[in-house]
Enzyme design. Structure first.
Site, PDB file in Angstrom:
ATOM      1  N   GLN A 224     -30.181 -13.695  37.861  1.00 20.91           N
ATOM      2  CA  GLN A 224     -29.855 -14.480  39.214  1.00 20.91           C
ATOM      3  C   GLN A 224     -29.830 -13.895  40.381  1.00 20.91           C
ATOM      4  OE1 GLN A 224     -27.551 -14.668  36.116  1.00 20.91           O
ATOM      5  NE2 GLN A 224     -28.379 -16.447  35.334  1.00 20.91           N
TER       6      GLN A 224
ATOM      7  N   ASP B  12     -27.709  -8.213  37.104  1.00 15.39           N
ATOM      8  CA  ASP B  12     -27.684  -7.449  35.759  1.00 15.39           C
ATOM      9  C   ASP B  12     -27.732  -8.272  34.730  1.00 15.39           C
ATOM     10  OD1 ASP B  12     -27.662  -5.484  37.279  1.00 15.39           O
ATOM     11  OD2 ASP B  12     -25.505  -4.735  37.040  1.00 15.39           O
ATOM     12  N   HIS B  13     -28.250  -9.758  34.917  1.00 16.16           N
ATOM     13  CA  HIS B  13     -28.332 -10.487  33.654  1.00 16.16           C
ATOM     14  C   HIS B  13     -30.003 -10.741  33.442  1.00 16.16           C
ATOM     15  CE1 HIS B  13     -24.782 -12.458  35.568  1.00 16.16           C
ATOM     16  NE2 HIS B  13     -24.375 -11.404  34.961  1.00 16.16           N
ATOM     17  N   ILE B  14     -30.384  -9.626  32.535  1.00 16.93           N
ATOM     18  CA  ILE B  14     -31.784  -9.622  32.260  1.00 16.93           C
ATOM     19  C   ILE B  14     -32.189 -10.418  31.267  1.00 16.93           C
ATOM     20  CG2 ILE B  14     -33.484  -7.792  31.647  1.00 16.93           C
ATOM     21  CD1 ILE B  14     -31.106  -5.617  32.189  1.00 16.93           C
TER      22      ILE B  14
END
Lengths: 545, 481
Positions: free
Chosen positions: A325, A478-480
């Site tokens: 995001q 950090d939302h891979i």
């Protein structure tokens, strides 16, 4: 090569996804071996690492997790250290500086614990808005797994459907919602005045009672980079339980190759230990769950004669569609005190801004006031002014009370050109470093220009902002997600609806990489729901022989 | 047999209690005395039967819980009215004999993990009500729990006949007219249902309660049940009636003590459900126990220590701890494991949820076992004011940190020197012993080393001891007719 490492289910990665699958398999009576690239340490050591950091480094979430040479991850001390492992390119390269730790327990060590679900619309972007992709199944299929994930992690959330996101649930949250601190209450009131609904976040954090042996949250406001008491779920809390159930966990075991055999089934994985000695692990089912960057990296490194693009990659989609995001942040100063910092570092968000028919033109986003205590930021800023004595105290207090960070997290659709490949640069073990091209796309930039920044400015005005600084670049959340994308068509996707590789019957790739779209909320709960669904498939596949 | 006689799940009793009208309605037609069943449920709660007879996660009163004793684990029996696995075939007389004399239906002796030496004082009416409850208020469970298998010679149940001959008094409770009705009610409850002496009275070589040292403190598994006589230094003489009542009902008296281990279970499953009148009666009686002072005590265990911190000695020294394999200091262990809840200065939280580590009986006792045990095992106690929870640090699957014996010793010594009674030192061996569930009895050593010889020694000692013991029985004990 004479090692006797073998199990029914071999799980690569000890993060939340790997641990979910491991525990489920153990409960079903299967043997489990887990391989973790990084070290295994006790919580208190990380807590003390963090507290020993100078204030200037305390916002660097990786600083408390020094990587081992054999298991490098992003280090943000300096720009040079940050460029060391992740190789980034493209117009928004720096926005893919994804933080994750290669430690036993994985990145949930330093997650915020936020557990939003996707909405039914988030899963049908293509058919509803003509962008992105549709999931292989609908929300109703995923809902029971969401519920199981919430009970496995221990999620607290509101019981009033008007405060739930989305309010489509088969069971209540296992725990009631955590109360708002003063800052969050004020932000909620301000949002309401401009017609926006700031919702209490569902979060894997214990409210008032213990859950699975973890104590209740006592408001250390230290969720990043580690919950000092384990009130927030992290996968490290499940490791002793997995061992008590008979699971075997090998730390400092860096998997670098997936070996295929007859019928293109996976027959082994190979890992280096910390002395660079290679070992071979056999099993019946293999699960690669080492986050959205390391999992595609291992698959690409494993190319062989039969799988010339890499394992699981006949579609050429492994490593493509990398998502996150993209985030815009604003640092604001207000005339009146807001007092963030009471309770968890994040505890609420405006969610309905992520939905709407505008999604055929630009993306949606969530808005959040960060609830981290401002004393560190305020203290550093006040010291820079050269103040001493009472004036220093007063300024620290003012800056701690009257400043805040507001955040926009935009939804990013799967785009094939956002791609992870193998860099020619090698790490300490001689393994390729990951290289990622990243462009958040005009779909996001249009949203920022015409939709999200205007809303942000309304919120800032409502809060009585006297001074502000809005980043003019995107940063990472950090939302891979996306690098092993799920779909029904093997020619355009990597895994099926159970996160099973289209190319290999006994290879499962659950987690963020499998997510078809990401929504605007944090990805973890969806990753765990997919792990639950994959677990069911693994167990029934092995029980069927 | 040191007894961990207090445990789990009065919630079940309450559920059953609330379900009784339905049970009774059906039962009335069958001639069941519903009032008796209800009274029996209360006595079962007061007696904390569930503590031992309901295993964690098990069905109510189906037994199978391991009760750790210095001579090995004793598994509680199924006391549901199941004919095949429980006590469904017991007549009321057989039930009464088991409760009061520790003799099963088949004539075999129970181990005194079952506190029949206390329950023998229950009145005929109470035993009758208890029987009614277990026959008609408890659901039968046809599951046979694990059998107890103690090492020789304790596996010879017949030896309990000798033990009973020596140590089991006969007779029931008789009121003492020189005291108030309140005191007498308290005396009755303390001696019988609440069986306080089971834990708080020290035991002799053969595990018998030493009546002349009643309520002066004893080791109970890993935990130490401290002196509860009215002595202001060694006991709880500084507590007032309201304080003791609050402690029994909530397990918490800020600035003094918190209940954990067996006492936490007693609060959770028994005391908090007793009527205000009964709790006050217990407090009245306990307060009137004559003071007994340990000559080693110069100050009350609730009075030691003050807020302090060694945190400034740590910061700026060792930036990254997780790469350091050297033995951590007690100060480091305290900051990393304890300070996030108890405060960097050991001050606890303002609302009292997290206790201060000074002015705390766990750090003020000459015997540090409660401090070690709470670090190893944590606290999980629910009362009317909610749950008090602390994870353990002793290697349970649910613990947030796994500390070694040496680390817990270093941590304990830091806590004692910083917040508690100075001069008390904990060794790694002490922690190792506590991790195994507390000190074991020399009996077991005798049994293992000497075998046949040991039996003679034990029996000889028993006989010699009995003469001494009988001659020493004195007025310190509750008067029993």
């Amino acid at each position: 090569m004479s090692d006797n490492y073998s199990a029914d289910v071999v799980v690569v990665g000890t993060g939340v996804v790997g641990c979910t699958v491991a525990e489920h398999a153990l409960d079903a009576g299967l043997s489990v071996l887990m391989l973790e690239a990084g070290p295994r340490v006790e919580r208190w050591q990380i807590v003390e690492n963090f507290r020993n950091l100078p204030p200037s480094l305390k916002a660097n979430w990786d600083a408390a997790y020094p990587p081992k040479p054999w298991a490098p991850h992003l280090e943000t001390y300096t720009d040079a250290s940050a460029a060391e492992y992740l190789q980034l390119e493209g117009p928004d390269a720096l926005a893919y500086r994804q933080g994750y730790v290669r430690y036993a327990g994985g990145a949930t060590w330093h997650w915020a614990g936020i557990c939003w679900r996707l909405t039914p619309e988030d899963m049908k972007l293509k058919s509803l808005y003509g962008v992105g992709r549709d999931w292989a199944f609908d929300y109703n299929t995923l809902e029971p797994y969401y519920t199981r994930a919430e009970y496995a992690l221990g999620v607290s959330g509101p019981s009033d459907p008007a405060l739930q996101w989305p309010p489509m649930r088969s069971k209540p949250y296992p725990m009631g919602q955590l109360p708002f601190g003063p800052g969050e209450q004020r932000f909620t009131d301000v949002a309401a005045k401009i017609g926006l609904h700031n919702l209490p976040a569902a979060q894997a954090r214990n409210s008032g009672v213990s859950y699975n042996g973890r104590p209740a949250c006592c408001g250390n406001n230290n969720c990043f980079p580690v919950c000092p008491i384990g009130a927030k779920y992290d996968a490290a809390t499940t490791l002793p339980r997995i061992e008590a159930k008979g699971g075997v966990i090998l730390a400092n075991a860096v998997v670098y190759r997936v070996e295929t055999g007859s019928k293109n089934a996976v027959q082994a994985v190979h890992f280096f230990d910390q002395d660079k000695v290679s070992h071979r692990v056999t099993g019946k089912v293999f699960v690669i769950a080492c986050n959205g960057i390391e999992t595609p990296k291992i698959l690409l490194m494993s190319k062989n004669e039969k799988n010339s693009n890499g394992v699981a990659n006949s579609s050429d989609q492994v490593g493509r569609n990398m998502m996150d995001q993209p985030k815009i942040s604003a640092q604001i100063t207000m005339a009146e005190p807001l007092w963030t910092g009471v309770g968890p570092v994040q505890s609420s968000s405006i969610m309905n801004t992520s939905q709407g028919d505008f999604r055929n033109v630009h993306t949606g986003a969530l808005f959040r006031m960060e609830n981290a205590a401002r004393s560190r930021v305020g203290g550093l800023a006040a010291l820079k002014k050269g103040l001493v004595g009472k004036a220093l105290d007063a300024e620290i207090r003012r800056l701690s009370a009257c400043t805040a960070t507001l955040t926009i997290e935009h939804e990013l659709i799967p785009l094939p050109y956002n791609r992870l490949t193998l860099s020619a640069k090698k790490d300490w073990l001689g393994l390729n470093k990951p290289n990622i091209y990243y462009d958040v796309s005009d779909y996001v930039r249009r949203s920022t220009a015409t939709y999200t920044l205007p809303i942000l400015k309304q919120l800032m005005a409502g809060l009585g902002t006297t001074d502000s600084q809005i980043n003019n670049f995107y940063t990472h959340s950090d939302h891979i997600m996306g690098g092993c994308i799920m779909g029904t068509d093997p020619s355009t996707s990597v895994v099926d609806a159970d996160c099973r590789a289209h190319d290999h019957d006994n290879l499962f790739l659950p987690g963020g990489g499998a997510m078809t779209t990401g929504g605007s909320g944090n990805s973890t709960l969806t990753m765990v729901a997919l792990a639950m669904k994959a677990s069911d498939a693994i167990v029934s596949q092995l029980k069927a022989g | 047999m040191t007894l961990r006689t207090r445990c789990l799940a009065i919630a079940f009793s309450l559920l059953i209690l609330s379900g009784i009208p339905a049970v009774c309605h059906a039962g009335d037609a069958n001639g069941i005395d519903t009032a008796s069943v209800q009274r029996g449920a209360y006595i079962a709660t007061a007696s904390d039967c569930t503590a031992c007879h309901t295993a964690q996660g098990g069905l109510p009163f189906a037994g199978g819980m391991a009760i750790s004793s210095p001579v090995g684990n004793i598994y509680s029996s199924n006391i549901t009215p199941s004919v095949s696995a429980g006590i469904g075939a017991y007549t009321e007389a057989e039930f009464a004999r088991a409760i009061r004399k520790g003799i099963r239906k088949d004539g075999a002796n129970l181990y005194p993990a079952m506190p029949y030496t206390s329950y023998r004082t229950l009145s005929d009416d109470d035993v009758s009500d208890l029987y009614a409850y277990f026959m008609h208020g408890v659901a039968p469970v046809d599951l046979k729990p694990q059998q107890t298998s103690l090492p020789f010679p304790m596996n010879i149940r017949l030896s309990m006949k000798v033990w009973n001959l020596l140590f089991l008094d006969s007779g029931t409770f008789a009121a003492d007219p020189s005291h108030t009705a309140d005191w007498n009610r308290g005396a009755y409850l303390v001696a019988g249902a609440a069986h306080c002496s089971t834990c708080h009275t020290p035991r002799g070589f053969l595990m018998q309660e030493l009546a002349d040292r009643g309520f002066t403190g004893a080791q109970v598994g890993a935990w130490y049940a401290p002196n509860i006589t009215s002595d202001p230094l060694s006991g709880i003489g500084t507590w007032n009636q309201a304080g003791l009542v609050q402690y029994l009902q909530t397990g918490s008296l800020a600035g003094n003590a918190r209940a954990a281990g067996s006492m936490g279970e007693a609060v959770e499953h028994s005391f908090r459900y007793l009527s205000a009148a009964d709790i006050n009666a217990i407090a009245t009686y306990i307060h009137a126990i004559p003071p007994v002072r340990d000559p080693g005590d110069a100050a009350s265990r609730f009075s030691y220590g003050q807020p302090s911190s060694a945190v400034v000695t740590l910061r700026g020294q060792n930036g990254v701890r997780s790469d350091d394999d050297s033995a951590p200091s007690g100060a480091e262990l305290f900051q990393g494991n304890c300070a996030s809840c108890h405060g960097a200065f050991g001050q606890g939280s303002k609302d009292g949820y997290y206790p201060s580590l000074f002015h705390n009986s766990a750090t003020g006792l000459a015997n540090p076992n409660n401090l070690i045990a709470v670090i190893l095992n944590g606290v999980d106690r629910t009362s009317a004011i909610g749950q008090a929870y602390m994870p353990g640090f002793g290697g349970h699957p649910s613990d947030m940190n796994q500390l070694s014996d040496a680390e817990i010793a270093a941590l304990s010594n830091y806590v004692l020197s910083q917040f508690g009674r100075s001069g008390i030192v904990v060794s790694s061996n002490d922690v190792a012993q506590e991790r195994l569930g507390g000190p074991s009895s020399p009996l077991i050593l005798l049994a293992r080393v000497g075998m046949g010889l040991a039996v003679f020694v034990v029996l000889l000692c028993a006989i010699l001891f009995s003469f001494w013991y009988r001659s020493r029985q004195n007025t310190g004990r509750l008067k029993i007719s």
